[in-house]
Design an enzyme around this catalytic site. Structure first.
Site: not given
Lengths: 274, 274
Positions: A90, A130
């Site tokens: 993440h 992202c």
């Protein structure tokens, strides 16, 4: 005109190397969801890069500090011609998260590769991260670093002879499936296609742009829009072929990341993708 | 595999266009030094791009709001195949400054080009800005925008089929001379070289990386180090040739930003730069 500085390594025992750091499981309480598909990505990367002559190291589910350490250690070794770094987790703007939820600044990772061991070598990073603001709310970058401390712009921290490919998925789920992420799977597919490993790196990455962009569009409408697609940043000063395997391995003058500044042929050519 | 969506414009009166916005003179009290060399850059860009069939508009020394307006207006028109946007000013991370010292967010400029007029067209931005922290101290980005308002990451605001070339000069003076900036002058030189306009765009930009990086190194030692060099970001999904002038102008099937997904020839080729 300046000379050409070939990334020539006479020592035949030195191989190209890849370091793959992926985080699929986060510590409880970190509010970061499990990322299915990470193992599949790792397996394929290992298989394909090994076949192409890379020494591949995979590290999973480590903390932010350990991610820094892993890349720092790698940056101090050398490679034949090319280093590939893959980070899958993440993320937020400019950072990815370790298993402990700690933020890893990408700019810092890239900056390690400015040292003498990696000078004149081709460096490729792939960032499968992202996340979109619309999903997984509540995740914040670790507040232990401030803007002042963080003076280096991510973009400009990328060393010479380096490219970074970003999955850029504002809408994370669209790009990560249990069967693996769009970015990594597309990269692997292209390296398994006939002629794929022979592609000049920016050509290879442009194909990834194309395939991920249009695969994505054909699948889901809820997260629609053209901006959900990868992009890459390059500071390559040469045309390089990091995945090309030469028939004559001993022909070292062609074996490394071949340096060519060449004329574009004017004739049109057949598409190899149909 | 998906279809190929050609950026085909049947109307022969529609030309490619370039918008050049440069700020060389700042309002008194703004603590932003005069930028010599801007006019020379503009003159050469105008001359060379015009020769290559572009309709070129130059706007100098305008305020931040006017910079936004100028690009917004351009983004609503269409082009034959390609739009080139050049911004030359002092800058900070993610922003450039208008003559009034106001900050212009590059992410916002890029985002205008996501509209229908520019869909399927090739877009190239060149950003001659991004000053080093070591020089011109005291300049701050306009505080009228906050992180929250500014949610879009600069990198990820770049539309599909777009590339952005950054001069990235942490050490501004090194790249701007009274004779013009390294970035723009190198770009112009390459477009005047035989075969230069025929280059596929990522190949052309990689040559700029090379030439600026090594020209720079050979000149000054005080700002030394390999990080003073350009980089480019690309979301092109095709190989495009925006500066190629076809012998047969009427051959529209080849005349637009030619779309090719092609095999890399395996033979080595001669360098055209010596």
């Amino acid at each position: 005109m300046p000379f050409f500085n070939f990334p020539f390594t006479a020592d035949k025992t030195v191989k190209n190397r890849a370091l793959i750091v992926s985080v699929g499981n986060f510590y409880p309480g970190e509010d970061l969801s499990k990322r299915h598909g990470v193992k599949r990505d790792n397996q394929r990367l290992h298989e394909i890069l090994s076949k192409l002559g890379f020494s591949v190291k995979i590290i999973m589910d480590i903390e932010a500090d350990e991610i820094y350490e892993a890349f720092k250690a790698e940056s101090k070794k050398t490679v034949k011609d090319c280093f590939v770094g893959v980070i899958s987790s993440h993320g937020e703007e400019g950072v990815v998260f370790g298993a402990d939820g700690g933020a890893v600044k990408l700019a810092e990772i890239y900056s390690y590769f400015r040292g003498p061991s990696m000078a004149d070598k081709s460096k490729l990073f792939m960032i499968q991260a992202c996340r979109g603001h619309g999903l997984d709310e509540g995740v914040e970058a670790d507040s232990s670093f401030s803007e002042e401390e963080d003076g280096v712009c991510e973009l400009f921290s990328i060393p010479i002879d380096t490219a970074v490919m970003y999955a850029t998925s504002p809408g994370y789920g669209a790009f990560m499936h249990p069967a693996g992420s769009e970015l990594i799977q597309t990269f692997c597919n292209l390296l398994e296609e006939e002629g794929g490993p022979d592609l000049e790196i920016t050509r290879l990455l442009t194909r990834i742009n194309f395939q991920v962009a249009y695969n994505f569009k054909s699948r889901g409408k809820t997260l629609g829009g053209k901006k959900q697609m990868p992009c890459f940043v390059t500071r390559f000063t040469r045309e390089v072929f990091p995945f090309r395997k030469m028939a004559a391995e001993e022909d070292l003058s062609l074996n490394f990341a071949a340096t060519q500044l060449i004329d574009e042929p004017k004739r049109s050519r057949k598409s190899s993708i149909s």
